[in-house]
Scaffold this motif. Sequence first.
Motif, PDB file in Angstrom:
ATOM      1  N   UNK A 180      32.935 120.547  98.746  1.00 40.86           N
ATOM      2  CA  UNK A 180      33.614 120.381  97.466  1.00 40.86           C
ATOM      3  C   UNK A 180      32.964 119.278  96.646  1.00 40.86           C
ATOM      4  N   UNK A 181      32.547 118.196  97.321  1.00 35.84           N
ATOM      5  CA  UNK A 181      31.833 117.139  96.607  1.00 35.84           C
ATOM      6  C   UNK A 181      30.534 117.679  96.016  1.00 35.84           C
ATOM      7  N   UNK A 182      29.836 118.504  96.801  1.00 39.92           N
ATOM      8  CA  UNK A 182      28.579 119.064  96.312  1.00 39.92           C
ATOM      9  C   UNK A 182      28.829 120.030  95.157  1.00 39.92           C
ATOM     10  N   UNK A 183      29.889 120.834  95.263  1.00 43.43           N
ATOM     11  CA  UNK A 183      30.216 121.751  94.171  1.00 43.43           C
ATOM     12  C   UNK A 183      30.630 120.981  92.915  1.00 43.43           C
ATOM     13  N   UNK A 184      31.413 119.928  93.103  1.00 40.83           N
ATOM     14  CA  UNK A 184      31.821 119.129  91.949  1.00 40.83           C
ATOM     15  C   UNK A 184      30.607 118.473  91.292  1.00 40.83           C
ATOM     16  N   UNK A 185      29.695 117.976  92.134  1.00 38.56           N
ATOM     17  CA  UNK A 185      28.485 117.370  91.578  1.00 38.56           C
ATOM     18  C   UNK A 185      27.645 118.419  90.861  1.00 38.56           C
ATOM     19  N   UNK A 186      27.560 119.620  91.469  1.00 39.07           N
ATOM     20  CA  UNK A 186      26.799 120.694  90.823  1.00 39.07           C
ATOM     21  C   UNK A 186      27.461 121.127  89.526  1.00 39.07           C
ATOM     22  N   UNK A 187      28.807 121.085  89.503  1.00 37.59           N
ATOM     23  CA  UNK A 187      29.511 121.429  88.262  1.00 37.59           C
ATOM     24  C   UNK A 187      29.197 120.397  87.176  1.00 37.59           C
ATOM     25  N   UNK A 188      29.230 119.111  87.553  1.00 36.20           N
ATOM     26  CA  UNK A 188      28.889 118.060  86.590  1.00 36.20           C
ATOM     27  C   UNK A 188      27.453 118.234  86.110  1.00 36.20           C
ATOM     28  N   UNK A 189      26.562 118.506  87.078  1.00 40.86           N
ATOM     29  CA  UNK A 189      25.150 118.683  86.732  1.00 40.86           C
ATOM     30  C   UNK A 189      24.958 119.883  85.816  1.00 40.86           C
ATOM     31  N   UNK A 190      25.697 120.964  86.095  1.00 44.57           N
ATOM     32  CA  UNK A 190      25.531 122.182  85.296  1.00 44.57           C
ATOM     33  C   UNK A 190      26.081 122.015  83.889  1.00 44.57           C
ATOM     34  N   UNK A 191      26.844 120.943  83.659  1.00 39.07           N
ATOM     35  CA  UNK A 191      27.356 120.672  82.314  1.00 39.07           C
ATOM     36  C   UNK A 191      26.526 119.590  81.624  1.00 39.07           C
ATOM     37  N   UNK A 192      26.359 118.451  82.310  1.00 37.56           N
ATOM     38  CA  UNK A 192      25.748 117.294  81.653  1.00 37.56           C
ATOM     39  C   UNK A 192      24.258 117.477  81.401  1.00 37.56           C
ATOM     40  N   UNK A 193      23.493 117.828  82.447  1.00 34.65           N
ATOM     41  CA  UNK A 193      22.039 117.904  82.284  1.00 34.65           C
ATOM     42  C   UNK A 193      21.648 119.015  81.310  1.00 34.65           C
ATOM     43  N   UNK A 194      22.191 120.257  81.441  1.00 32.23           N
ATOM     44  CA  UNK A 194      21.860 121.263  80.420  1.00 32.23           C
ATOM     45  C   UNK A 194      22.312 120.842  79.023  1.00 32.23           C
ATOM     46  N   UNK A 195      23.470 120.154  78.937  1.00 35.09           N
ATOM     47  CA  UNK A 195      23.941 119.707  77.632  1.00 35.09           C
ATOM     48  C   UNK A 195      22.940 118.744  77.002  1.00 35.09           C
ATOM     49  N   UNK A 196      22.422 117.818  77.818  1.00 38.81           N
ATOM     50  CA  UNK A 196      21.438 116.862  77.309  1.00 38.81           C
ATOM     51  C   UNK A 196      20.152 117.585  76.923  1.00 38.81           C
ATOM     52  N   UNK A 197      19.636 118.420  77.846  1.00 45.45           N
ATOM     53  CA  UNK A 197      18.394 119.144  77.567  1.00 45.45           C
ATOM     54  C   UNK A 197      18.565 120.064  76.357  1.00 45.45           C
ATOM     55  N   UNK A 198      19.669 120.811  76.366  1.00 44.45           N
ATOM     56  CA  UNK A 198      19.902 121.769  75.297  1.00 44.45           C
ATOM     57  C   UNK A 198      20.132 121.061  73.965  1.00 44.45           C
ATOM     58  N   UNK A 199      20.880 119.954  74.018  1.00 46.13           N
ATOM     59  CA  UNK A 199      21.136 119.213  72.797  1.00 46.13           C
ATOM     60  C   UNK A 199      19.859 118.682  72.178  1.00 46.13           C
ATOM     61  N   UNK A 200      19.002 118.101  73.016  1.00 47.51           N
ATOM     62  CA  UNK A 200      17.742 117.578  72.517  1.00 47.51           C
ATOM     63  C   UNK A 200      16.858 118.717  72.013  1.00 47.51           C
ATOM     64  N   UNK A 201      16.768 119.796  72.800  1.00 47.70           N
ATOM     65  CA  UNK A 201      15.940 120.935  72.394  1.00 47.70           C
ATOM     66  C   UNK A 201      16.444 121.531  71.084  1.00 47.70           C
ATOM     67  N   UNK A 202      17.767 121.653  70.937  1.00 49.51           N
ATOM     68  CA  UNK A 202      18.332 122.224  69.715  1.00 49.51           C
ATOM     69  C   UNK A 202      18.035 121.329  68.512  1.00 49.51           C
ATOM     70  N   UNK A 203      18.187 120.022  68.687  1.00 49.73           N
ATOM     71  CA  UNK A 203      17.895 119.092  67.594  1.00 49.73           C
ATOM     72  C   UNK A 203      16.434 119.189  67.168  1.00 49.73           C
ATOM     73  N   UNK A 204      15.550 119.188  68.153  1.00 54.39           N
ATOM     74  CA  UNK A 204      14.122 119.252  67.835  1.00 54.39           C
ATOM     75  C   UNK A 204      13.752 120.585  67.198  1.00 54.39           C
ATOM     76  N   UNK A 205      14.383 121.653  67.693  1.00 56.14           N
ATOM     77  CA  UNK A 205      14.139 122.978  67.122  1.00 56.14           C
ATOM     78  C   UNK A 205      14.585 123.015  65.666  1.00 56.14           C
ATOM     79  N   UNK A 206      15.735 122.462  65.407  1.00 50.71           N
ATOM     80  CA  UNK A 206      16.271 122.423  64.048  1.00 50.71           C
ATOM     81  C   UNK A 206      15.341 121.656  63.115  1.00 50.71           C
ATOM     82  N   UNK A 207      14.920 120.474  63.554  1.00 52.55           N
ATOM     83  CA  UNK A 207      14.063 119.633  62.712  1.00 52.55           C
ATOM     84  C   UNK A 207      12.693 120.277  62.508  1.00 52.55           C
ATOM     85  N   UNK A 208      12.086 120.746  63.602  1.00 54.48           N
ATOM     86  CA  UNK A 208      10.726 121.287  63.520  1.00 54.48           C
ATOM     87  C   UNK A 208      10.667 122.514  62.620  1.00 54.48           C
TER      88      UNK A 208
END
Length: 787
Positions: free
Chosen positions: A257-285
Amino acid sequence: MSLLDRKLGRDLRALRGQVLTIALVVAAGVAVFVASVSTFYTLRTTIERFYADTRFPQAFATVKRAPLSVVAAIAEIPGIAAVQPRIVRDVILDWPASPLPVSARIVSLAGAGEEGLARLHMRSGAAPAPGDARGAVLNEAFAEANAVLPGAEIRALLNGRLQAFRITGIALSPEYVFAVKPGLPIPDDRLFAVLWIDRAAAEAAFDMKGAFNDLIVTLAPGADAEPVIAELDRLLAPYGSIGAIARRNQPSNRFLEDELNQQRVTSITIPLIFFGVAAFLLNVALGRLVSAQREQIAALKALGFADLPLALHYLKFVLVVVALGVALGIGGGILFGHAMIASYHDFLRLPVLEFSLVPWAAVAGAAISAVTASLGVLASLRGILRLAPAVAMRPLAPQLFARSRIEGLFATAAPHPRRMMLLRGIAGRPARTLLTIIGIACAVPMVVLGLFWRDAIDRMIDVQFALVERGNVGVTFPQPRDRAILRDLAREPGVLAVEGQRVVPVRLRAGHRTYLASVIGLPADSTLRRPHDGMLRPVDVPPDGIMLTRRLAERLGVSAGAAITIEVLEGRQRRREVAVGAIVDEALGMATYMDLDALNRLAGEGAVISAASLYVDPASLPALAGRLKGLPVIEAVAMKAYTLSSFLDKVAGLVLVSAAILTGFAIIIAVGVVYNSARIALQERAWELASLRVLGFTRAEVARMLFGELALKIAIGTPLGLLLAQGIVALLARYSSNESFQIPSVVGARTYLAAILVVTLAAALSAYVVRRRIDRLDLVAALKSRD
């Protein structure tokens, strides 16, 4: 093919470098999102299916010894659907191939493997038939680690005598998906086995005829576990119960459960950061690319093209770029997801664990990328289409340059035309400069986010295995022993220091919050186990209080100086209120500490110990291990070198696989950001650069003008990115920590240096490509574009 479609093809060919890098930025965001979400759902559904197929219990209880007659009363507890009494005992195996003592847990079977609860999933062979006193099923992890096949013989030390068992089958169990030796935070499949034997054989081996010492329970649909556990504790208290637990606290499931919770956090936070940055750069470029074609759009309007076809034309451009990025991202996400799932294969023992793509994740990734890119293009296009063609075809009004505050910083320096042009080029276009700096600042955390895990693992090792656990051998005893045994251990060859410890199961209460834990009693002058605070300073055990790890203190909602209640779950089962003397930080688990004498007074069992920590001359470790294997008074032995090796193989390997792939995606984003900033700057300033060439500036001087601006923006954006990275790492570490592992929010100098190096190399590569384009710049064409 229409005129606009032909233009689209020419634009894609002319801007192929930018199209590819922008598509790769999209691909990185989509890949991380798809892989993280799909990995989480794959793990969750696989575990839930295995639990359902094997009827994994929902409550567990351990006692000293209870008669089978009490099972009927337990079955009548409201909310209980099924009860299964068992005999469970930890033993030592006689395993000559291992240099260390091999521990095993023996579990009784009542239905030849077809149990009502916690059924075995047979990998090969079969469970021993009822009445078979010599047959045994072995867990798959130990069998694979030690090359054991059905038909092999295993000898176990049962109540002081060796008994041989014939392996009839290899199996998986829902209770040991994460099979860890008691007292250790990390599994070592080489040194811990699980054996399932017929109940009659267990009764005879452990003198448990008509009795049990372990109970598993499943609940009726909709039943609340808390009142059931409370009633279990009441009924089993006379039989030495150490507290019933819900499924959440079962060791293997807690880690899952700890691993699943960590994976859930990872599946939200890291993609959000990557996607947010990629989306911003895509928009600007893409927005800047459209703005650079202002004159072309105006000319098309003058030729009779309406606003809608022009908007659709640029949306087609966007969708082609996004489609390429999404296709690459889904492919990369599938490969990334397979790599992540493969890293779990030797870590989690499940019947089938295969990566499965979650379709909605791919659709969502594509939709977010397309919408973000379209908004960036339409925002820039809207401003151009609102202008009359004659106005839009004119060159933009020259910037009103004046002495800026930035120039004031260089007031004491001799004025130099190139320096003034560079500074005014930056200060005169503040919005464009700010967007470029933000883009570079966002690229830096992407690299740090992939690399910081190695720093975190190194810090966890330093804290847990160097500062806290300073001994290199740990031994546990089956029953509390007199402290005189420490003198016997100290006389063993190579033992340089030895300290006794007492481990007592307790329930901690703070208001309405409770937690089942084991208090570790340490001597007042302990040197082989030294708790440390967040500043890595050693903390002495309070003489009459309790020390909690920070994570446990947060769970109980207490701080230093607060009072909590300790309920001892063995012996006389006393209850006492004590003060929290200090809060300490550890990397593994949620430990609690008390003074050894104070803990023994609380338990009411005299001056005894249940474990010992030793520091042994490394050259004497093999000989000592051989000696300890033959001592019946020792239940288990743990050597730091083996525990650390297992930690690196299991946990660190699992984390670093993902970190390495994330780093690769981060580098793609960083290169894409810097390259597009340089290329768009060249496209926007081609007329100015051509003018400088006509005025007599050399190619090198013109290039230095352009690259000077880029270098200054990188010099400003990189430190900002490092600060942003530290904040993101701290946030991610906080939400990724769990009861099993506390992730430190530490970023080493090498990680910062690597991030700076990646951005610098990306800038150098971009400068090389752009310099070649400057050398090939058509001066006549560039100057005519503003006529």
